[in-house]
Write a protein that holds these residues in place. Structure first.
Motif, PDB file in Angstrom:
ATOM      1  N   GLY A 365       0.781  -1.232   0.000  1.00  0.00           N
ATOM      2  CA  GLY A 365       0.000   0.000   0.000  1.00  0.00           C
ATOM      3  C   GLY A 365       0.811   1.278   0.000  1.00  0.00           C
ATOM      4  N   PRO A 366       1.831   1.416   0.861  1.00  0.00           N
ATOM      5  CA  PRO A 366       2.606   2.661   0.881  1.00  0.00           C
ATOM      6  C   PRO A 366       3.278   2.992  -0.455  1.00  0.00           C
ATOM      7  CG  PRO A 366       3.044   1.374   2.848  1.00  0.00           C
ATOM      8  CD  PRO A 366       2.217   0.508   1.953  1.00  0.00           C
ATOM      9  N   VAL A 367       3.729   1.966  -1.175  1.00  0.00           N
ATOM     10  CA  VAL A 367       4.363   2.209  -2.476  1.00  0.00           C
ATOM     11  C   VAL A 367       3.342   2.779  -3.453  1.00  0.00           C
ATOM     12  CG1 VAL A 367       5.533   1.142  -4.438  1.00  0.00           C
ATOM     13  CG2 VAL A 367       6.035   0.353  -2.108  1.00  0.00           C
ATOM     14  N   ILE A 368       2.148   2.189  -3.477  1.00  0.00           N
ATOM     15  CA  ILE A 368       1.105   2.659  -4.391  1.00  0.00           C
ATOM     16  C   ILE A 368       0.631   4.054  -3.988  1.00  0.00           C
ATOM     17  CG2 ILE A 368      -1.202   2.162  -5.293  1.00  0.00           C
ATOM     18  CD1 ILE A 368      -0.572  -0.818  -4.806  1.00  0.00           C
ATOM     19  N   GLU A 369       0.488   4.288  -2.676  1.00  0.00           N
ATOM     20  CA  GLU A 369       0.091   5.620  -2.214  1.00  0.00           C
ATOM     21  C   GLU A 369       1.138   6.666  -2.580  1.00  0.00           C
ATOM     22  OE1 GLU A 369      -1.763   6.185   1.713  1.00  0.00           O
ATOM     23  OE2 GLU A 369      -1.640   4.001   1.909  1.00  0.00           O
ATOM     24  N   LEU A 370       2.415   6.302  -2.431  1.00  0.00           N
ATOM     25  CA  LEU A 370       3.482   7.247  -2.765  1.00  0.00           C
ATOM     26  C   LEU A 370       3.431   7.621  -4.245  1.00  0.00           C
ATOM     27  CD1 LEU A 370       5.961   8.847  -1.872  1.00  0.00           C
ATOM     28  CD2 LEU A 370       7.358   6.805  -2.328  1.00  0.00           C
ATOM     29  N   ILE A 371       3.175   6.636  -5.101  1.00  0.00           N
ATOM     30  CA  ILE A 371       3.013   6.906  -6.537  1.00  0.00           C
ATOM     31  C   ILE A 371       1.859   7.880  -6.759  1.00  0.00           C
ATOM     32  CG2 ILE A 371       2.388   5.887  -8.760  1.00  0.00           C
ATOM     33  CD1 ILE A 371       3.823   3.327  -7.857  1.00  0.00           C
ATOM     34  N   GLY A 372       0.766   7.671  -6.014  1.00  0.00           N
ATOM     35  CA  GLY A 372      -0.383   8.564  -6.123  1.00  0.00           C
ATOM     36  C   GLY A 372      -0.039   9.994  -5.735  1.00  0.00           C
ATOM     37  N   TYR A 373       0.715  10.164  -4.641  1.00  0.00           N
ATOM     38  CA  TYR A 373       1.117  11.509  -4.218  1.00  0.00           C
ATOM     39  C   TYR A 373       1.997  12.179  -5.274  1.00  0.00           C
ATOM     40  CZ  TYR A 373      -0.624  10.475   0.489  1.00  0.00           C
ATOM     41  OH  TYR A 373      -1.415  10.167   1.568  1.00  0.00           O
ATOM     42  N   ILE A 374       2.911  11.413  -5.846  1.00  0.00           N
ATOM     43  CA  ILE A 374       3.795  11.962  -6.875  1.00  0.00           C
ATOM     44  C   ILE A 374       2.990  12.399  -8.097  1.00  0.00           C
ATOM     45  CG2 ILE A 374       5.664  11.402  -8.490  1.00  0.00           C
ATOM     46  CD1 ILE A 374       6.792   9.532  -6.312  1.00  0.00           C
ATOM     47  N   PHE A 391      -7.130  15.488  -9.165  1.00  0.00           N
ATOM     48  CA  PHE A 391      -8.141  15.889  -8.188  1.00  0.00           C
ATOM     49  C   PHE A 391      -8.888  14.667  -7.662  1.00  0.00           C
ATOM     50  CE2 PHE A 391     -12.422  17.577  -7.097  1.00  0.00           C
ATOM     51  CZ  PHE A 391     -12.016  18.418  -6.071  1.00  0.00           C
ATOM     52  N   MET A 392      -9.165  13.703  -8.544  1.00  0.00           N
ATOM     53  CA  MET A 392      -9.828  12.472  -8.132  1.00  0.00           C
ATOM     54  C   MET A 392      -8.975  11.711  -7.115  1.00  0.00           C
ATOM     55  SD  MET A 392     -10.867   9.177 -10.480  1.00  0.00           S
ATOM     56  CE  MET A 392      -9.159   9.001 -10.994  1.00  0.00           C
ATOM     57  N   LEU A 393      -7.659  11.620  -7.398  1.00  0.00           N
ATOM     58  CA  LEU A 393      -6.753  10.959  -6.457  1.00  0.00           C
ATOM     59  C   LEU A 393      -6.737  11.678  -5.116  1.00  0.00           C
ATOM     60  CD1 LEU A 393      -3.624   9.985  -8.599  1.00  0.00           C
ATOM     61  CD2 LEU A 393      -5.425   8.490  -7.749  1.00  0.00           C
ATOM     62  N   PHE A 394      -6.763  13.003  -5.171  1.00  0.00           N
ATOM     63  CA  PHE A 394      -6.745  13.788  -3.940  1.00  0.00           C
ATOM     64  C   PHE A 394      -7.985  13.491  -3.093  1.00  0.00           C
ATOM     65  CE2 PHE A 394      -8.180  17.670  -1.759  1.00  0.00           C
ATOM     66  CZ  PHE A 394      -7.130  17.826  -0.859  1.00  0.00           C
ATOM     67  N   LEU A 395      -9.156  13.481  -3.739  1.00  0.00           N
ATOM     68  CA  LEU A 395     -10.386  13.188  -3.008  1.00  0.00           C
ATOM     69  C   LEU A 395     -10.358  11.785  -2.401  1.00  0.00           C
ATOM     70  CD1 LEU A 395     -13.189  14.713  -5.280  1.00  0.00           C
ATOM     71  CD2 LEU A 395     -12.330  15.583  -3.100  1.00  0.00           C
ATOM     72  N   LEU A 396      -9.863  10.818  -3.166  1.00  0.00           N
ATOM     73  CA  LEU A 396      -9.777   9.449  -2.653  1.00  0.00           C
ATOM     74  C   LEU A 396      -8.805   9.366  -1.482  1.00  0.00           C
ATOM     75  CD1 LEU A 396      -9.758   7.421  -6.005  1.00  0.00           C
ATOM     76  CD2 LEU A 396     -11.602   7.510  -4.300  1.00  0.00           C
ATOM     77  N   ALA A 397      -7.700  10.113  -1.563  1.00  0.00           N
ATOM     78  CA  ALA A 397      -6.723  10.122  -0.467  1.00  0.00           C
ATOM     79  C   ALA A 397      -7.326  10.714   0.793  1.00  0.00           C
ATOM     80  CB  ALA A 397      -5.478  10.905  -0.886  1.00  0.00           C
ATOM     81  N   VAL A 398      -8.148  11.772   0.628  1.00  0.00           N
ATOM     82  CA  VAL A 398      -8.809  12.387   1.780  1.00  0.00           C
ATOM     83  C   VAL A 398      -9.799  11.416   2.408  1.00  0.00           C
ATOM     84  CG1 VAL A 398     -10.410  14.207   2.492  1.00  0.00           C
ATOM     85  CG2 VAL A 398      -8.484  14.752   0.987  1.00  0.00           C
ATOM     86  N   ILE A 399     -10.570  10.721   1.553  1.00  0.00           N
ATOM     87  CA  ILE A 399     -11.536   9.752   2.075  1.00  0.00           C
ATOM     88  C   ILE A 399     -10.814   8.618   2.798  1.00  0.00           C
ATOM     89  CG2 ILE A 399     -13.265   8.021   1.424  1.00  0.00           C
ATOM     90  CD1 ILE A 399     -14.011   9.861  -0.916  1.00  0.00           C
ATOM     91  N   TYR A 400      -9.740   8.112   2.171  1.00  0.00           N
ATOM     92  CA  TYR A 400      -8.995   6.984   2.753  1.00  0.00           C
ATOM     93  C   TYR A 400      -8.316   7.387   4.052  1.00  0.00           C
ATOM     94  CZ  TYR A 400      -5.503   3.233   3.047  1.00  0.00           C
ATOM     95  OH  TYR A 400      -4.713   2.193   3.467  1.00  0.00           O
ATOM     96  N   GLY A 401      -7.633   8.537   4.033  1.00  0.00           N
ATOM     97  CA  GLY A 401      -6.866   8.924   5.209  1.00  0.00           C
ATOM     98  C   GLY A 401      -7.694   9.581   6.284  1.00  0.00           C
TER      99      GLY A 401
END
Length: 471
Positions: A365-374, A391-401
């Motif tokens: 998970g952290p590797v995939i999340e890091l790719i998403g942040y980049i 923006f979609m990734l950002f919203l998903l990151a907010v929901i997940y985190g």
């Protein structure tokens, strides 16, 4: 197709993959949230002590050996032992294992509890480093101190298993503060199941900020440190959402090393704690599952949300970084040593659900999340790459985190209500909403660092200094 178009297409594919991954995790945690909420509601009033009076008053309740491995725990070991000696349970012993401490841990315990050397025949049921001496308190006949050659926490626990007298043992960290009624509650599933349950995990909460005197929590409160508050939220999410949901269907792979009760004979049958890993607590639970499935014994491992053990959380970025990197290395080692269980129908839901979940979600998970942040950071600067993806990734990151953490805080308020101050709950809500913006990315980096350390062959624990949480 130009090179730029190919690059943009690959970025969109990677972004879509990350988005699908995050949606899958969110749905999985939503299911866990629903299961946990239903379970907590069923047990809403289970913390009324009247339901445990029979256990406390009965001479038939199985006795427990409380093992406390201690390495350089001089600042917190005495109040922790005091809290253990005052627990409300009919039969127990406390075995402190001094694992070659370099500070004054050994002498502090000897002086504080008037310990004297005793001659004791030790049956070596599991492997451990040599034991130098065994001491017994002249003030408390059920308090023992083992002085041994340094071998690490897992080795210290193995030594404690060899010295212990009773059929069940509890592993506790040296800086832990246990609530007086916790053992009656954590032993109830074992007693009710007639030995079908071979391990039980209890809740671990963060003691920083609480008013603790002489090994007892006098007042529950939040720390003023934002770093500690975020760890409180993490613990709520891990214990109230993750472990309740997984435990409901015997899928639990982690019992915290800070507070867990085990059937000693079962642990001996799997050769005790593995000493060549920094994730000895998870590895033991996985091997117990493995043994139970191979023997077709029907044994179960459960989690009980109410029994609480209070422990000290890191207050500095440096120590927290080392802890999270080490935890991630331990996770991989536990999965690697037991890789034959992964997607193996022989091991039931543990092999088909738990193992893949911990590998895909928790480890990768952290590797995939890091790719998403980049991707989110680079999106505005890449021609042809739609910012709507970012923006979609950002919203998903907010929901997940953030929103999942907020849900865990809601479960806390709805069920256990450990924090009496309204302002403490307000702070928990506020910080949980901020998690995706600073704390989550930081821990993702540290966990990826743990993977890099694995590739480099780093197997050490690193320094974990403590201030002590009790007066």
């Amino acid at each position: 197709m130009t090179l730029a178009n190919i690059f943009t297409t690959l970025l969109i594919i990677f972004t879509s993959f990350v988005a699908v991954y995050l949606i899958g995790i969110i749905l999985f945690y939503l299911i866990l949230f629903i299961i946990s909420a239903v379970q907590l509601r069923k047990e809403h009033n289970i913390d009324q002590f009247e339901q445990y009076e029979e256990i406390v008053d009965s001479s038939f309740s199985p006795p427990v050996s409380i093992l406390v491995p201690a390495f350089n725990e001089e600042t917190g070991i005495v109040p922790s032992v005091r809290s253990l000696l005052s627990i409300n349970y009919p039969g127990f012993e406390v075995v402190v294992i001094n694992d070659g401490s370099k500070d004054g841990t050994l002498q502090t315990v000897i002086d504080s509890f008037s310990m004297v050397k005793v001659e004791k025949t030790i049956r070596k049921m599991v492997s451990s480093k040599d034991i130098k001496h065994v001491y017994q308190s002249t003030l408390y006949e059920n308090l023992y101190l083992v002085d041994k050659v340094n071998g690490g926490k897992a080795d210290a626990l193995n030594a404690g298993i060899n010295v212990a007298h009773y059929p069940y043992f509890c592993s506790l960290d040296g800086d832990s503060i246990i609530e007086r009624d916790a053992f009656a509650k954590v032993m109830k599933p074992i007693i009710d199941s007639k030995q079908e349950v071979i391990a039980v995990g209890g809740s671990v909460r963060i003691a920083n900020g609480c008013d603790i005197e002489r090994g007892e929590v006098m007042k529950v409160a939040l720390s003023k440190s934002p770093l500690v508050v975020m760890q409180v939220i993490e613990y709520l999410r891990a214990f109230l959402m993750g472990r309740i949901g997984l435990s409901r269907h015997n899928l639990l792979l982690i019992i915290s090393g800070a507070f867990g009760v085990f059937h000693r004979e079962s642990v001996v049958q799997v050769n005790g704690y593995r000493t060549n890993t920094v994730g000895e607590d998870m590895d033991l639970v996985v091997r117990l599952h493995r043994f139970a499935k191979e023997e077709n014994s029907g044994k179960r491992i459960v989690y009980v949300p109410d029994p609480v053990c209070w422990t000290e959380a890191p207050e500095s970025l440096r120590i927290l970084r080392r802890q999270r990197s080490r935890w991630h290395r331990g996770l991989f080692e536990s999965l690697w040593y037991n890789k034959k269980m992964l997607l193996n129908p022989r091991y039931g839901l543990v092999g088909m659900i738990s193992m893949p979940y911990f590998f895909i979600v928790e480890f990768l998970g952290p590797v995939i999340e890091l790719i998403g942040y980049i991707l989110m950071i680079l999106a505005p600067f890449i021609s042809g790459f739609y910012t709507s993806f970012a923006f979609m990734l950002f919203l998903l990151a907010v929901i997940y985190g953030s929103l999942l953490s907020m849900s865990a805080v809601l479960l806390e308020e709805w069920s256990l209500r450990r924090y009496p101050k309204v302002m403490d709950l307000v702070r928990l809500y506020f910080y949980s909403l901020s998690e995706a913006f600073w704390f989550r990315p930081m821990t993702v980096l540290w966990r990826v660092e743990g993977i890099i350390q694995l590739l480099k062959g780093n197997r050490g624990w690193g320094e974990m200094s403590r201030k002590g949480v009790s007066k």
